[in-house]
Design a protein around this motif. Structure first.
Motif, PDB file in Angstrom:
ATOM      1  N   VAL A  90       0.913  -1.223  -0.080  1.00 12.28           N
ATOM      2  CA  VAL A  90      -0.057  -0.057   0.035  1.00 12.28           C
ATOM      3  C   VAL A  90       0.856   1.306   0.074  1.00 12.28           C
ATOM      4  O   VAL A  90       1.527   1.531   1.011  1.00 12.28           O
ATOM      5  N   PRO A  91       0.883   1.762  -1.064  1.00 17.33           N
ATOM      6  CA  PRO A  91       2.134   2.995  -1.341  1.00 17.33           C
ATOM      7  C   PRO A  91       1.400   4.223  -0.546  1.00 17.33           C
ATOM      8  O   PRO A  91       0.396   4.656  -0.570  1.00 17.33           O
ATOM      9  N   HIS A  92       2.675   5.064  -0.161  1.00 16.83           N
ATOM     10  CA  HIS A  92       2.346   6.499   0.249  1.00 16.83           C
ATOM     11  C   HIS A  92       3.341   7.408  -0.980  1.00 16.83           C
ATOM     12  O   HIS A  92       2.977   8.582  -0.781  1.00 16.83           O
ATOM     13  N   GLN A  93       4.134   6.850  -1.458  1.00 12.47           N
ATOM     14  CA  GLN A  93       4.878   7.512  -2.624  1.00 12.47           C
ATOM     15  C   GLN A  93       5.225   6.763  -3.729  1.00 12.47           C
ATOM     16  O   GLN A  93       5.616   5.629  -3.562  1.00 12.47           O
ATOM     17  N   ILE A  94       5.049   7.275  -4.797  1.00 13.17           N
ATOM     18  CA  ILE A  94       5.207   6.642  -5.967  1.00 13.17           C
ATOM     19  C   ILE A  94       6.296   7.519  -6.972  1.00 13.17           C
ATOM     20  O   ILE A  94       5.755   8.577  -7.173  1.00 13.17           O
ATOM     21  N   GLU A  95       7.346   7.171  -7.315  1.00 15.28           N
ATOM     22  CA  GLU A  95       8.134   8.135  -8.395  1.00 15.28           C
ATOM     23  C   GLU A  95       8.222   7.608  -9.920  1.00 15.28           C
ATOM     24  O   GLU A  95       8.508   6.179  -9.864  1.00 15.28           O
ATOM     25  N   PHE A  96       8.161   8.414 -10.752  1.00 13.47           N
ATOM     26  CA  PHE A  96       8.328   8.086 -12.457  1.00 13.47           C
ATOM     27  C   PHE A  96       9.647   8.582 -12.679  1.00 13.47           C
ATOM     28  O   PHE A  96       9.811   9.892 -12.665  1.00 13.47           O
TER      29      PHE A  96
END
Length: 212
Positions: A177-183
């Motif tokens: 369950v993410p709180h941060q996602i970087e592309f």
């Protein structure tokens, strides 16, 4: 050529504000479909990083088996090192290395265990040999030889030759369950495009561009 001299330009694309979506899962879905369409090797492979009780991190590659706005799902033996470490510390990071497309996605969050019903549904959908392998291998435990592993597999194959394997209680799934996602999209002269999504306390996603 020395390793320090190896370099190349990244020029396969860009990532701009106009390309962003309201939540990161829509953009992730688009990038995943691009990776699958490009027929890159193992587009669903992701590196999962955990931390043990001493603070020592470890990483391994697993396969993504489901993704939704609820999170990213993978399965493993619950006695494995990763499962044991996640039981002590649910904080986790995963990374999708789509280098052939000059793209990466980094995810930070916490894990939650899937229900037995969810585990059983997926386990019973696997090829039978994959099911047998789960029974034959106590993942992460020492074994004296590969021959012994093959012997254990053959024994399981004989035992369940004409039977349906029950879903094991020692095997199951985790949802990140993410709180941060970087592309990350590679750019010329190392001027890469990086955008980070952060979930606030209300569950909304905010974005910011990061310097490369």
């Amino acid at each position: 050529m020395a390793i320090s001299d190896m370099r190349r330009q990244y020029a396969k694309g860009s990532l701009q504000d106009k390309d962003l979506t309201a939540n990161p899962f829509s953009l992730f879905d688009r990038w995943l479909k691009d990776a699958i369409s490009a027929e890159i090797p193992d587009p669903t492979a992701m590196t999962v990083a955990t931390v043990d009780a001493t603070g020592q991190p470890s990483q391994r590659i697993v396969l993504l088996k489901d993704v939704s706005e609820a999170g990213f799902v993978f399965f493993t033996n619950l006695g494995s090192r990763k499962a044991q470490e996640l039981g002590q510390n649910p904080k986790v990071s995963c990374h999708f290395p789509w280098f052939f497309m000059e793209r990466q996605v980094r995810v930070c969050g916490v894990v939650e265990k899937l229900s037995f019903k969810e585990n059983a549904t997926y386990f019973l959908s696997r090829p039978k040999d994959s099911q047998l392998a789960a029974y034959a291998s106590e993942q992460s435990k020492p074994i004296s030889s590969r021959e012994l592993l093959h012997t254990q597999f053959a024994q399981m194959k004989q035992k369940f030759a004409n039977k349906t394997l029950p879903a094991p209680d020692f095997w199951g799934g985790f949802r990140i369950v993410p709180h941060q996602i970087e592309f990350w999209q590679g750019g010329e002269d190392r001027l890469h495009d990086r955008f980070e999504y952060n979930r606030d306390e209300n569950g909304s996603w905010n974005t910011q561009r990061l310097m490369p």
